[in-house]
Design an enzyme around this catalytic site. Structure first.
Site, PDB file in Angstrom:
ATOM      1  N   CYS A 154       0.832  -1.226   0.000  1.00 27.86           N
ATOM      2  CA  CYS A 154       0.000   0.000   0.000  1.00 27.86           C
ATOM      3  C   CYS A 154       0.856   1.261   0.000  1.00 27.86           C
ATOM      4  O   CYS A 154       0.662   2.151  -0.841  1.00 27.86           O
ATOM      5  CB  CYS A 154      -0.955  -0.032   1.189  1.00 27.86           C
ATOM      6  SG  CYS A 154      -0.197  -0.526   2.755  1.00 27.86           S
TER       7      CYS A 154
HETATM    8  N1  LIG Z   1      -4.101  -4.302   5.078  1.00 28.42           N
HETATM    9  C1  LIG Z   1      -3.597  -3.597   4.079  1.00 28.42           C
HETATM   10  O1  LIG Z   1      -3.832  -2.377   3.952  1.00 28.42           O
HETATM   11  C2  LIG Z   1      -2.715  -4.269   3.053  1.00 28.42           C
HETATM   12  C3  LIG Z   1      -2.341  -3.545   1.918  1.00 28.42           C
HETATM   13  C4  LIG Z   1      -1.515  -4.146   0.958  1.00 28.42           C
HETATM   14  C5  LIG Z   1      -1.065  -5.440   1.155  1.00 28.42           C
HETATM   15  N2  LIG Z   1      -1.414  -6.116   2.281  1.00 28.42           N
HETATM   16  C6  LIG Z   1      -0.882  -7.465   2.459  1.00 28.42           C
HETATM   17  O2  LIG Z   1      -1.937  -8.387   2.220  1.00 28.42           O
HETATM   18  C7  LIG Z   1      -1.769  -9.535   3.072  1.00 28.42           C
HETATM   19  C8  LIG Z   1      -3.023  -9.688   3.921  1.00 28.42           C
HETATM   20  O3  LIG Z   1      -3.155  -8.513   4.694  1.00 28.42           O
HETATM   21  P1  LIG Z   1      -4.437  -8.215   5.590  1.00 28.42           P
HETATM   22  O4  LIG Z   1      -4.224  -6.870   6.169  1.00 28.42           O
HETATM   23  O5  LIG Z   1      -5.673  -8.505   4.830  1.00 28.42           O
HETATM   24  O6  LIG Z   1      -4.231  -9.329   6.731  1.00 28.42           O
HETATM   25  P2  LIG Z   1      -5.227  -9.835   7.865  1.00 28.42           P
HETATM   26  O7  LIG Z   1      -6.387  -8.893   7.972  1.00 28.42           O
HETATM   27  O8  LIG Z   1      -4.398 -10.082   9.072  1.00 28.42           O
HETATM   28  O9  LIG Z   1      -5.761 -11.241   7.285  1.00 28.42           O
HETATM   29  C9  LIG Z   1      -4.892 -12.341   7.127  1.00 28.42           C
HETATM   30  C10 LIG Z   1      -5.680 -13.504   6.537  1.00 28.42           C
HETATM   31  O10 LIG Z   1      -4.793 -14.624   6.390  1.00 28.42           O
HETATM   32  C11 LIG Z   1      -5.318 -15.765   7.120  1.00 28.42           C
HETATM   33  N3  LIG Z   1      -4.151 -16.429   7.726  1.00 28.42           N
HETATM   34  C12 LIG Z   1      -3.316 -15.890   8.659  1.00 28.42           C
HETATM   35  N4  LIG Z   1      -2.331 -16.758   8.949  1.00 28.42           N
HETATM   36  C13 LIG Z   1      -2.518 -17.851   8.173  1.00 28.42           C
HETATM   37  C14 LIG Z   1      -1.837 -19.092   8.014  1.00 28.42           C
HETATM   38  N5  LIG Z   1      -0.733 -19.376   8.720  1.00 28.42           N
HETATM   39  N6  LIG Z   1      -2.332 -19.979   7.120  1.00 28.42           N
HETATM   40  C15 LIG Z   1      -3.461 -19.721   6.416  1.00 28.42           C
HETATM   41  N7  LIG Z   1      -4.174 -18.573   6.528  1.00 28.42           N
HETATM   42  C16 LIG Z   1      -3.698 -17.645   7.391  1.00 28.42           C
HETATM   43  C17 LIG Z   1      -6.278 -15.174   8.136  1.00 28.42           C
HETATM   44  O11 LIG Z   1      -7.359 -16.054   8.426  1.00 28.42           O
HETATM   45  P3  LIG Z   1      -7.271 -17.254   9.501  1.00 28.42           P
HETATM   46  O12 LIG Z   1      -6.324 -16.794  10.571  1.00 28.42           O
HETATM   47  O13 LIG Z   1      -8.679 -17.433   9.964  1.00 28.42           O
HETATM   48  O14 LIG Z   1      -6.760 -18.418   8.733  1.00 28.42           O
HETATM   49  C18 LIG Z   1      -6.842 -13.970   7.388  1.00 28.42           C
HETATM   50  O15 LIG Z   1      -7.902 -14.363   6.539  1.00 28.42           O
HETATM   51  C19 LIG Z   1      -0.521  -9.259   3.930  1.00 28.42           C
HETATM   52  O16 LIG Z   1       0.588  -9.902   3.382  1.00 28.42           O
HETATM   53  C20 LIG Z   1      -0.380  -7.750   3.861  1.00 28.42           C
HETATM   54  O17 LIG Z   1       0.955  -7.309   4.029  1.00 28.42           O
HETATM   55  C21 LIG Z   1      -2.251  -5.576   3.224  1.00 28.42           C
END
Ligand SMILES: NC(=O)c1ccc[n+]([C@@H]2O[C@H](COP(=O)([O-])OP(=O)(O)OC[C@H]3O[C@@H](n4cnc5c(N)ncnc54)[C@H](OP(=O)(O)O)[C@@H]3O)[C@@H](O)[C@H]2O)c1
Length: 354
Positions: A154
Protein backbone atom coordinates in the site's frame (compact mmCIF):
# COMPACT_ATOMS: atom_id res chain seq x y z
CA UNK A 1 -16.43 -17.94 -20.04
CA UNK A 2 -15.90 -16.76 -16.48
CA UNK A 3 -12.71 -17.31 -14.51
CA UNK A 4 -12.94 -19.37 -11.34
CA UNK A 5 -11.22 -17.48 -8.52
CA UNK A 6 -10.34 -18.57 -4.98
CA UNK A 7 -9.23 -16.31 -2.13
CA UNK A 8 -6.87 -17.66 0.53
CA UNK A 9 -7.06 -15.53 3.67
CA UNK A 10 -10.50 -14.23 2.75
CA UNK A 11 -11.43 -13.29 6.33
CA UNK A 12 -8.77 -10.57 6.65
CA UNK A 13 -9.20 -6.93 5.70
CA UNK A 14 -7.84 -7.21 2.17
CA UNK A 15 -9.46 -10.64 1.77
CA UNK A 16 -12.84 -9.14 2.68
CA UNK A 17 -12.40 -6.46 0.01
CA UNK A 18 -11.50 -9.16 -2.52
CA UNK A 19 -14.70 -11.00 -1.57
CA UNK A 20 -16.75 -7.84 -2.11
CA UNK A 21 -15.16 -7.10 -5.49
CA UNK A 22 -15.41 -10.67 -6.76
CA UNK A 23 -19.01 -11.22 -5.64
CA UNK A 24 -19.95 -8.38 -7.99
CA UNK A 25 -17.39 -8.98 -10.72
CA UNK A 26 -19.00 -9.36 -14.17
CA UNK A 27 -16.57 -12.04 -15.42
CA UNK A 28 -15.02 -13.77 -12.39
CA UNK A 29 -16.74 -16.46 -10.35
CA UNK A 30 -15.81 -16.67 -6.68
CA UNK A 31 -15.51 -20.42 -6.06
CA UNK A 32 -13.64 -20.73 -2.75
CA UNK A 33 -12.77 -18.65 0.30
CA UNK A 34 -10.49 -19.85 3.07
CA UNK A 35 -9.94 -19.01 6.72
CA UNK A 36 -8.84 -21.33 9.50
CA UNK A 37 -10.93 -19.49 12.10
CA UNK A 38 -14.08 -19.12 9.97
CA UNK A 39 -14.05 -22.54 8.27
CA UNK A 40 -17.57 -23.98 8.03
CA UNK A 41 -19.36 -20.62 8.15
CA UNK A 42 -20.91 -18.96 5.12
CA UNK A 43 -19.58 -15.68 3.73
CA UNK A 44 -22.85 -14.07 4.84
CA UNK A 45 -22.36 -15.29 8.43
CA UNK A 46 -18.83 -13.92 8.63
CA UNK A 47 -19.61 -10.74 6.67
CA UNK A 48 -23.28 -9.85 7.22
CA UNK A 49 -22.91 -6.85 4.91
CA UNK A 50 -22.82 -9.27 1.96
CA UNK A 51 -25.87 -11.26 3.14
CA UNK A 52 -28.17 -9.99 0.40
CA UNK A 53 -25.97 -11.64 -2.22
CA UNK A 54 -27.15 -15.24 -2.89
CA UNK A 55 -23.56 -16.46 -3.41
CA UNK A 56 -22.60 -15.10 0.02
CA UNK A 57 -25.36 -17.17 1.62
CA UNK A 58 -24.24 -20.33 -0.19
CA UNK A 59 -20.43 -20.17 -0.21
CA UNK A 60 -18.72 -21.48 2.94
CA UNK A 61 -15.25 -20.75 4.22
CA UNK A 62 -12.96 -23.77 4.16
CA UNK A 63 -9.60 -24.62 5.69
CA UNK A 64 -6.85 -23.56 3.27
CA UNK A 65 -5.66 -26.56 1.24
CA UNK A 66 -3.60 -25.90 -1.88
CA UNK A 67 -4.46 -29.24 -3.51
CA UNK A 68 -8.21 -28.61 -3.17
CA UNK A 69 -7.88 -25.02 -4.38
CA UNK A 70 -5.89 -26.14 -7.43
CA UNK A 71 -8.81 -28.43 -8.36
CA UNK A 72 -11.56 -25.83 -8.13
CA UNK A 73 -9.94 -22.54 -9.21
CA UNK A 74 -8.12 -21.14 -12.23
CA UNK A 75 -6.70 -18.17 -10.35
CA UNK A 76 -5.89 -18.10 -6.63
CA UNK A 77 -5.53 -14.80 -4.81
CA UNK A 78 -3.40 -14.92 -1.66
CA UNK A 79 -4.32 -12.39 1.06
CA UNK A 80 -2.01 -13.98 3.63
CA UNK A 81 0.84 -12.81 5.85
CA UNK A 82 4.24 -12.70 4.15
CA UNK A 83 6.12 -15.96 4.53
CA UNK A 84 2.82 -17.88 4.62
CA UNK A 85 1.82 -16.80 1.10
CA UNK A 86 4.79 -18.57 -0.49
CA UNK A 87 3.75 -21.87 1.17
CA UNK A 88 0.57 -21.76 -0.93
CA UNK A 89 2.05 -20.18 -4.06
CA UNK A 90 4.61 -22.98 -4.54
CA UNK A 91 2.15 -25.93 -4.88
CA UNK A 92 -0.46 -23.84 -6.71
CA UNK A 93 2.04 -22.78 -9.37
CA UNK A 94 3.33 -26.34 -9.62
CA UNK A 95 -0.26 -27.45 -10.27
CA UNK A 96 -0.48 -25.02 -13.17
CA UNK A 97 -2.63 -22.38 -11.48
CA UNK A 98 -2.18 -18.61 -11.71
CA UNK A 99 -1.41 -16.83 -8.44
CA UNK A 100 -1.97 -13.20 -7.49
CA UNK A 101 -0.20 -12.62 -4.20
CA UNK A 102 -1.03 -9.58 -2.08
CA UNK A 103 1.82 -10.24 0.36
CA UNK A 104 5.45 -9.16 0.08
CA UNK A 105 6.73 -12.65 -0.75
CA UNK A 106 7.36 -12.13 -4.46
CA UNK A 107 7.69 -8.36 -4.79
CA UNK A 108 11.48 -8.22 -4.68
CA UNK A 109 13.92 -9.41 -7.31
CA UNK A 110 16.61 -10.05 -4.72
CA UNK A 111 16.31 -12.88 -2.17
CA UNK A 112 19.11 -11.23 -0.17
CA UNK A 113 17.10 -7.99 0.13
CA UNK A 114 14.06 -10.05 1.23
CA UNK A 115 16.11 -11.73 3.96
CA UNK A 116 17.51 -8.37 5.08
CA UNK A 117 14.10 -6.69 5.41
CA UNK A 118 11.86 -9.61 6.39
CA UNK A 119 14.22 -11.33 8.79
CA UNK A 120 14.13 -14.85 7.31
CA UNK A 121 15.48 -16.49 4.16
CA UNK A 122 13.23 -16.27 1.13
CA UNK A 123 11.02 -19.40 1.02
CA UNK A 124 11.20 -19.82 -2.78
CA UNK A 125 14.02 -17.74 -4.28
CA UNK A 126 13.73 -19.62 -7.58
CA UNK A 127 10.29 -18.08 -8.15
CA UNK A 128 11.40 -14.47 -7.77
CA UNK A 129 12.53 -14.09 -11.36
CA UNK A 130 9.20 -15.38 -12.69
CA UNK A 131 7.10 -12.97 -10.60
CA UNK A 132 5.85 -9.69 -12.05
CA UNK A 133 5.43 -6.61 -9.87
CA UNK A 134 1.71 -5.96 -10.17
CA UNK A 135 1.69 -2.21 -10.75
CA UNK A 136 -0.45 -2.13 -13.91
CA UNK A 137 0.49 1.41 -14.90
CA UNK A 138 4.12 0.27 -15.37
CA UNK A 139 4.03 -3.51 -15.87
CA UNK A 140 0.81 -4.10 -17.79
CA UNK A 141 2.33 -6.17 -20.59
CA UNK A 142 4.37 -8.33 -18.22
CA UNK A 143 1.30 -8.93 -16.02
CA UNK A 144 -0.59 -10.16 -19.09
CA UNK A 145 1.99 -12.89 -19.60
CA UNK A 146 2.81 -14.13 -16.12
CA UNK A 147 1.33 -16.75 -13.81
CA UNK A 148 2.65 -15.07 -10.66
CA UNK A 149 1.68 -11.49 -9.88
CA UNK A 150 3.22 -9.84 -6.82
CA UNK A 151 0.75 -7.13 -5.99
CA UNK A 152 2.54 -4.04 -4.58
CA UNK A 153 2.29 -2.87 -1.00
CA UNK A 154 0.00 0.00 0.00
CA UNK A 155 2.71 2.53 0.90
CA UNK A 156 4.81 1.60 -2.16
CA UNK A 157 1.83 2.25 -4.48
CA UNK A 158 1.27 5.67 -2.90
CA UNK A 159 4.95 6.57 -3.43
CA UNK A 160 5.76 4.86 -6.73
CA UNK A 161 2.86 6.14 -8.82
CA UNK A 162 3.74 9.81 -8.12
CA UNK A 163 7.50 9.28 -8.35
CA UNK A 164 8.26 6.78 -11.14
CA UNK A 165 7.30 9.05 -14.08
CA UNK A 166 9.44 11.91 -12.72
CA UNK A 167 12.48 9.69 -12.16
CA UNK A 168 12.17 7.98 -15.52
CA UNK A 169 12.01 11.39 -17.22
CA UNK A 170 15.02 12.65 -15.24
CA UNK A 171 13.00 15.57 -13.87
CA UNK A 172 13.98 14.95 -10.23
CA UNK A 173 17.24 13.92 -8.59
CA UNK A 174 17.37 10.32 -7.35
CA UNK A 175 19.06 11.52 -4.15
CA UNK A 176 17.69 13.16 -1.01
CA UNK A 177 14.11 11.95 -1.58
CA UNK A 178 11.87 12.17 1.50
CA UNK A 179 8.47 10.45 1.78
CA UNK A 180 6.09 11.01 4.69
CA UNK A 181 3.06 8.73 4.70
CA UNK A 182 -0.04 8.51 6.88
CA UNK A 183 -2.08 5.32 7.02
CA UNK A 184 -5.38 4.19 8.48
CA UNK A 185 -5.35 1.31 10.95
CA UNK A 186 -6.63 -1.39 8.55
CA UNK A 187 -3.12 -1.22 7.06
CA UNK A 188 -1.99 -3.38 9.98
CA UNK A 189 -4.44 -6.20 9.21
CA UNK A 190 -7.31 -7.68 11.22
CA UNK A 191 -5.27 -8.96 14.10
CA UNK A 192 -5.41 -8.38 17.83
CA UNK A 193 -2.27 -6.51 18.87
CA UNK A 194 -2.01 -3.95 21.65
CA UNK A 195 -0.60 -1.25 19.32
CA UNK A 196 -3.75 -1.38 17.19
CA UNK A 197 -6.41 -1.50 19.89
CA UNK A 198 -8.97 1.32 19.67
CA UNK A 199 -7.70 3.18 22.74
CA UNK A 200 -4.09 2.98 21.54
CA UNK A 201 -4.89 4.53 18.13
CA UNK A 202 -7.94 6.71 18.60
CA UNK A 203 -7.30 10.47 19.09
CA UNK A 204 -3.59 9.87 18.59
CA UNK A 205 -0.86 10.01 15.94
CA UNK A 206 2.47 8.26 15.86
CA UNK A 207 5.25 7.26 13.49
CA UNK A 208 6.50 3.70 13.34
CA UNK A 209 9.01 1.62 11.38
CA UNK A 210 11.58 4.45 11.57
CA UNK A 211 14.08 4.51 9.89
CA UNK A 212 13.83 1.18 8.02
CA UNK A 213 10.25 0.11 7.32
CA UNK A 214 9.98 -3.15 5.35
CA UNK A 215 8.29 -1.48 2.40
CA UNK A 216 11.50 0.45 1.72
CA UNK A 217 12.87 -2.69 0.10
CA UNK A 218 10.38 -2.74 -2.79
CA UNK A 219 10.13 1.06 -3.00
CA UNK A 220 13.90 1.45 -3.42
CA UNK A 221 14.15 -1.51 -5.80
CA UNK A 222 11.50 -0.03 -8.09
CA UNK A 223 12.92 3.50 -7.85
CA UNK A 224 16.40 2.18 -8.67
CA UNK A 225 15.06 0.42 -11.77
CA UNK A 226 13.39 3.67 -12.89
CA UNK A 227 16.43 5.86 -12.18
CA UNK A 228 18.99 3.43 -13.61
CA UNK A 229 21.05 3.75 -10.42
CA UNK A 230 20.77 2.74 -6.80
CA UNK A 231 18.23 4.93 -4.95
CA UNK A 232 17.93 5.25 -1.17
CA UNK A 233 15.10 7.30 0.31
CA UNK A 234 13.97 8.53 3.71
CA UNK A 235 10.51 7.12 4.47
CA UNK A 236 8.50 7.74 7.62
CA UNK A 237 5.10 6.05 7.94
CA UNK A 238 2.56 7.25 10.51
CA UNK A 239 -0.53 5.63 11.96
CA UNK A 240 -3.59 7.90 11.95
CA UNK A 241 -6.92 7.21 13.65
CA UNK A 242 -9.02 6.44 10.57
CA UNK A 243 -10.07 3.01 9.36
CA UNK A 244 -8.63 3.27 5.87
CA UNK A 245 -6.78 5.54 3.48
CA UNK A 246 -3.14 6.52 2.88
CA UNK A 247 -1.84 10.03 2.29
CA UNK A 248 1.76 10.51 1.14
CA UNK A 249 3.84 13.69 0.79
CA UNK A 250 7.06 13.53 -1.24
CA UNK A 251 9.81 16.15 -1.03
CA UNK A 252 11.89 16.13 -4.22
CA UNK A 253 14.73 18.10 -5.81
CA UNK A 254 14.12 18.95 -9.48
CA UNK A 255 17.13 18.56 -11.78
CA UNK A 256 16.46 22.03 -13.23
CA UNK A 257 16.88 25.07 -11.00
CA UNK A 258 13.87 27.38 -10.75
CA UNK A 259 13.54 30.69 -8.96
CA UNK A 260 12.05 33.23 -11.31
CA UNK A 261 8.38 33.02 -12.33
CA UNK A 262 9.46 32.18 -15.89
CA UNK A 263 11.70 29.30 -14.73
CA UNK A 264 8.97 28.05 -12.42
CA UNK A 265 6.40 28.17 -15.22
CA UNK A 266 8.73 26.32 -17.62
CA UNK A 267 9.38 23.55 -15.10
CA UNK A 268 5.66 23.36 -14.24
CA UNK A 269 4.88 22.72 -17.87
CA UNK A 270 7.44 19.92 -18.05
CA UNK A 271 6.09 18.23 -14.92
CA UNK A 272 2.50 18.60 -16.13
CA UNK A 273 3.45 17.09 -19.49
CA UNK A 274 5.29 14.23 -17.77
CA UNK A 275 2.25 13.30 -15.67
CA UNK A 276 -0.08 13.71 -18.65
CA UNK A 277 2.07 11.32 -20.70
CA UNK A 278 2.09 8.79 -17.85
CA UNK A 279 -1.51 9.01 -16.67
CA UNK A 280 -3.87 10.81 -19.07
CA UNK A 281 -5.14 7.42 -20.27
CA UNK A 282 -4.86 5.52 -16.99
CA UNK A 283 -8.27 4.60 -15.58
CA UNK A 284 -7.27 4.71 -11.90
CA UNK A 285 -4.82 7.60 -11.53
CA UNK A 286 -6.25 11.10 -11.20
CA UNK A 287 -3.83 14.00 -11.54
CA UNK A 288 -5.59 16.89 -9.83
CA UNK A 289 -5.65 20.34 -11.31
CA UNK A 290 -6.30 23.78 -9.86
CA UNK A 291 -6.39 24.11 -6.10
CA UNK A 292 -7.55 20.56 -5.32
CA UNK A 293 -5.36 18.45 -3.08
CA UNK A 294 -5.42 14.67 -2.73
CA UNK A 295 -7.88 13.77 -0.02
CA UNK A 296 -8.48 10.30 1.32
CA UNK A 297 -12.22 10.94 1.58
CA UNK A 298 -12.36 11.18 -2.23
CA UNK A 299 -10.67 7.81 -2.83
CA UNK A 300 -11.64 5.58 0.10
CA UNK A 301 -13.95 2.85 -1.21
CA UNK A 302 -12.51 3.24 -4.73
CA UNK A 303 -9.56 1.98 -6.77
CA UNK A 304 -8.38 5.51 -7.60
CA UNK A 305 -5.14 7.15 -6.60
CA UNK A 306 -5.17 10.95 -6.66
CA UNK A 307 -2.02 13.03 -6.99
CA UNK A 308 -1.15 16.71 -7.09
CA UNK A 309 2.11 18.67 -7.04
CA UNK A 310 3.47 22.12 -6.22
CA UNK A 311 6.81 23.79 -6.93
CA UNK A 312 8.25 25.81 -4.06
CA UNK A 313 10.69 28.45 -5.44
CA UNK A 314 11.64 29.43 -1.86
CA UNK A 315 13.14 26.01 -1.07
CA UNK A 316 13.82 24.80 -4.61
CA UNK A 317 11.71 21.69 -3.93
CA UNK A 318 8.95 19.91 -5.78
CA UNK A 319 6.26 18.61 -3.42
CA UNK A 320 4.09 15.77 -4.69
CA UNK A 321 1.10 14.47 -2.73
CA UNK A 322 -1.01 11.35 -3.19
CA UNK A 323 -4.06 9.70 -1.63
CA UNK A 324 -5.43 6.18 -2.07
CA UNK A 325 -7.43 3.53 -0.22
CA UNK A 326 -4.84 1.18 1.30
CA UNK A 327 -7.26 -1.75 0.89
CA UNK A 328 -8.16 -1.01 -2.76
CA UNK A 329 -5.55 0.71 -4.95
CA UNK A 330 -3.11 -0.25 -2.19
CA UNK A 331 -4.17 -3.92 -2.13
CA UNK A 332 -7.31 -5.70 -3.35
CA UNK A 333 -8.48 -3.27 -6.06
CA UNK A 334 -5.05 -3.29 -7.64
CA UNK A 335 -4.96 -7.10 -7.42
CA UNK A 336 -8.33 -7.30 -9.24
CA UNK A 337 -6.92 -4.86 -11.83
CA UNK A 338 -4.14 -7.41 -12.42
CA UNK A 339 -6.72 -10.23 -12.56
CA UNK A 340 -8.56 -8.31 -15.29
CA UNK A 341 -5.35 -7.81 -17.26
CA UNK A 342 -4.33 -11.46 -16.89
CA UNK A 343 -7.71 -12.72 -18.02
CA UNK A 344 -8.12 -10.27 -20.89
CA UNK A 345 -11.12 -8.48 -19.35
CA UNK A 346 -11.57 -4.71 -19.48
CA UNK A 347 -9.15 -3.42 -16.86
CA UNK A 348 -11.88 -1.57 -15.02
CA UNK A 349 -14.22 -4.59 -14.79
CA UNK A 350 -15.79 -4.75 -11.34
CA UNK A 351 -13.76 -1.77 -10.16
CA UNK A 352 -15.68 1.33 -11.18
CA UNK A 353 -17.80 3.03 -8.51
CA UNK A 354 -21.45 2.08 -8.91
N1 LIG B 1 -4.10 -4.30 5.08
C1 LIG B 1 -3.60 -3.60 4.08
O1 LIG B 1 -3.83 -2.38 3.95
C2 LIG B 1 -2.71 -4.27 3.05
C3 LIG B 1 -2.34 -3.55 1.92
C4 LIG B 1 -1.52 -4.15 0.96
C5 LIG B 1 -1.06 -5.44 1.15
N2 LIG B 1 -1.41 -6.12 2.28
C6 LIG B 1 -0.88 -7.47 2.46
O2 LIG B 1 -1.94 -8.39 2.22
C7 LIG B 1 -1.77 -9.54 3.07
C8 LIG B 1 -3.02 -9.69 3.92
O3 LIG B 1 -3.16 -8.51 4.69
P1 LIG B 1 -4.44 -8.22 5.59
O4 LIG B 1 -4.22 -6.87 6.17
O5 LIG B 1 -5.67 -8.50 4.83
O6 LIG B 1 -4.23 -9.33 6.73
P2 LIG B 1 -5.23 -9.84 7.86
O7 LIG B 1 -6.39 -8.89 7.97
O8 LIG B 1 -4.40 -10.08 9.07
O9 LIG B 1 -5.76 -11.24 7.28
C9 LIG B 1 -4.89 -12.34 7.13
C10 LIG B 1 -5.68 -13.50 6.54
O10 LIG B 1 -4.79 -14.62 6.39
C11 LIG B 1 -5.32 -15.76 7.12
N3 LIG B 1 -4.15 -16.43 7.73
C12 LIG B 1 -3.32 -15.89 8.66
N4 LIG B 1 -2.33 -16.76 8.95
C13 LIG B 1 -2.52 -17.85 8.17
C14 LIG B 1 -1.84 -19.09 8.01
N5 LIG B 1 -0.73 -19.38 8.72
N6 LIG B 1 -2.33 -19.98 7.12
C15 LIG B 1 -3.46 -19.72 6.42
N7 LIG B 1 -4.17 -18.57 6.53
C16 LIG B 1 -3.70 -17.65 7.39
C17 LIG B 1 -6.28 -15.17 8.14
O11 LIG B 1 -7.36 -16.05 8.43
P3 LIG B 1 -7.27 -17.25 9.50
O12 LIG B 1 -6.32 -16.79 10.57
O13 LIG B 1 -8.68 -17.43 9.96
O14 LIG B 1 -6.76 -18.42 8.73
C18 LIG B 1 -6.84 -13.97 7.39
O15 LIG B 1 -7.90 -14.36 6.54
C19 LIG B 1 -0.52 -9.26 3.93
O16 LIG B 1 0.59 -9.90 3.38
C20 LIG B 1 -0.38 -7.75 3.86
O17 LIG B 1 0.95 -7.31 4.03
C21 LIG B 1 -2.25 -5.58 3.22
Amino acid sequence: MSTRVAIVGASGYSGEELVRLLLHHPHAELVAVTSRQSAGQTVAQVFPRFASHPKARALRFTEPDAAVLARVADVVMLALPHGVAAEYAIPLLAAGRTVIDLSADFRLRSAATYAEFYGHPHPAPGLLETAVYGLPEFYREAIRQTRLVASPGCYPTSILLPLLPLLRAGLVRPTGIIADSLSGVTGAGRKAEVDYLFCECNESLRAYGVPKHRHLSEIEEQLSLAAGQSVTIQFTPHLVPVNRGIHTTLYLAPTTAFQTPAETMALSEKIGACYAAAYAHEPFVRVLEGKSMPDTKNVVGTNYLELAWRLDPRTGRLIVLSAEDNLLKGASGQAVQSLNILCGYPETAGLLPG
